[in-house]
Each structure stands twice: as structure tokens, then as C-alpha cells.
Motif scaffolding. Sequence first.
Motif, short mmCIF file in Angstrom:
data_model
loop_
_atom_site.label_atom_id
_atom_site.label_comp_id
_atom_site.label_asym_id
_atom_site.label_seq_id
_atom_site.Cartn_x
_atom_site.Cartn_y
_atom_site.Cartn_z
N ARG A 50 0.75 -1.16 0.02
CA ARG A 50 0.04 0.10 0.37
C ARG A 50 1.08 1.46 0.01
O ARG A 50 0.55 2.33 0.82
CB ARG A 50 -0.62 -0.22 1.59
N ASN A 51 1.70 1.35 -0.58
CA ASN A 51 3.06 2.28 -0.67
C ASN A 51 3.04 2.66 0.80
O ASN A 51 3.57 1.86 1.86
CB ASN A 51 2.75 3.49 -1.52
N GLN A 52 2.50 4.18 1.04
CA GLN A 52 3.73 4.82 2.32
C GLN A 52 2.83 5.01 3.12
O GLN A 52 2.52 5.46 4.34
CB GLN A 52 3.55 5.74 2.28
N TYR A 53 1.23 3.97 2.55
CA TYR A 53 0.01 4.31 4.30
C TYR A 53 0.20 3.10 4.95
O TYR A 53 -0.76 2.79 5.55
CB TYR A 53 -1.69 4.16 2.99
N ASP A 54 1.26 1.95 5.02
CA ASP A 54 0.62 1.06 6.00
C ASP A 54 2.26 0.85 6.35
O ASP A 54 2.23 -0.34 7.04
CB ASP A 54 0.92 -0.84 4.50
N THR A 55 3.14 1.28 6.60
CA THR A 55 4.37 1.77 7.43
C THR A 55 3.90 1.80 8.85
O THR A 55 4.75 1.37 9.67
CB THR A 55 5.30 2.57 6.53
N ARG A 74 -0.82 3.09 19.14
CA ARG A 74 0.69 3.47 20.05
C ARG A 74 1.38 3.13 18.52
O ARG A 74 1.38 1.50 17.96
CB ARG A 74 0.73 2.28 20.72
N SER A 75 1.93 4.00 17.47
CA SER A 75 2.76 3.78 16.65
C SER A 75 3.81 2.46 17.29
O SER A 75 4.97 1.82 16.01
CB SER A 75 3.92 5.43 16.73
N TRP A 76 4.90 2.34 18.21
CA TRP A 76 5.78 1.64 18.50
C TRP A 76 4.61 0.24 19.46
O TRP A 76 5.62 -0.65 19.63
CB TRP A 76 6.01 2.13 20.12
#
Length: 281
Positions: free
Chosen positions: A3-8, A122-124
Motif C-alpha cells: 500500500r506504498n506509504q500508508y501501510d508503514t 500506538r505507533s510503537w
Amino acid sequence: MFRNQYDTDVTTWSPAGRLFQVEYAMEAVKQGSAAIGLRSKSHVVLACVNKANSELSSHQKKIFKVDDHIGVAIAGLTADGRVLSRYMRTECINYSFNYESPLPVGRLVVQLADKAQVCTQRSWKRPYGVGLLVGGTDESGAHLYYNCPSGNYFEYQAFAIGSRSQAAKTYLERRFQNFSDSSRDDLIKDALIAVRETLQGETLKSSICTVAVLGVDEAFHILDQETVQKLIDAFEIVGETEAAAAEPDAAAEPDAAAEGGATGDEGAAAAADEGAAPMEI
């Protein structure tokens, strides 16, 4: 699947309003071996398919006891399911110690859903890659819940998750209206048949499935292989008997077709046309 930059990152929204990391976790549930749950007014039956990585290894455990009145079946990443089942077991022990009564099933499911939801914000952290069928009993009777990696939870009369679970869902949808008044043995029979639907031609044996039962007056326990195999043998005998009864009818059809084909050229042409119509449909 890219999904390119949206699934990181799990906290990154796509322009379509989707969280792809959460969807990937839900896809992991679909890739796991099948798990099935059914409930009546007084009993809950959990069943799962045991798949080993190789002939030299044993299968991983897919059904866990949480308390005497609660059990869970998982599909997806087994390690995540093991950690979550341990969390549920701890919550039951703490509640029982503080209030001297068993933890209501609905409250435990909400706590589990809240724990899963935190991992989507949570990003982590990463979402749990496991789906859980939570079966339990309390003062209001028997309950069956499905906890999703997204943090959502739903109560079901019967449900199936994991790979090839659609075949089991189709069977359960045809039968679910009878589950409320079903006996314990009937629920186990329906669970085993639903498991067989997910095998796609593979022979159902006690070595490749696990069945657990709990009821209002029956503590959670996993049935031993001998008991399960006896039940499977009884169901297979019924299936073979039905198949044998259908064979004479099937054998009579070619004879009738041969007699019809000897009526002349015009009759043969008409029969050919009639035989072609269903193929076109």
C-alpha cells in the motif's frame, strides 16, 4: 498487498480512511487453521483443526482454558493467542480474589477488546495477529464471542474463523436456528461436521482436531482423543449409509438414459439438445 506509504505505520490513515496494518492483522487470522464455536442455552462447544508444520513435529495448542467457566479457541498467530489467554486467566484470578465470584464473560471480553484496541493507536506497537472465540457461562446462560484484532467484538450463536472457514459458516448458517435448543451431544456433532467442512476432502480424525465443552453445570474441559474418535466414527457410519442408499438410484439413471437413446434418430437428437441446455446455463 503493498500500500506504498500508508501501510508503514499502524497510526497512519490512508486517504480512503483505512488502517492497513490492522487489516493485515485480520488477514493473519484468515491464514490460521480453522476454529469453530457453537452455543446453546446451556452449553458452549469449541473445536479447532490441528495442523503441524511437518510430520516430525507436534501441533500447537489452539484451545486454552481460562477458567472453569471460560475457554478460548484461537486462529492466527499462536504466540499472540497464548499471551492473550494468559492475560485473560490473570484477570479471572484477580476478579475471583477481589470479589469471590467468577468474572462475567461479557466484562472479560470488553477488557480483551480494549487491550487489542490500544495496539491500533500506538505507533510503537503492532496489532495482535490472532482472532479469539471466547466461550463461557454466567448467570444469564451460555455465551460465545468473537474478538477481532481491530478491537471489535461480537456475540454469536455460532461462528467460524481461520482458513477455509467459509465452508463451516455455510453449514452453521443452515443449522443455527436449531442450536438454541440443541443438546450437548448434538452441539458436539455439529461442531465436528463443521470442522469436516473445512478439511476439503481430507479425512476427519481425532488426531487433527480438538474439541472442548463447557456448560452451566459442566466445567470447561477438552475431550480426549478416544471420545472424539468414537463420535467421528458414528458420524462417518451415518454418512456411508446414506451414500450407499443413494448408489442404487444413481445406477438406475444410466439405464433409463440408455433406454431413452434407443427410440430413433429424432429421439436421439432431442436428447442431445436437452443434454446441452444445462451445460449452457
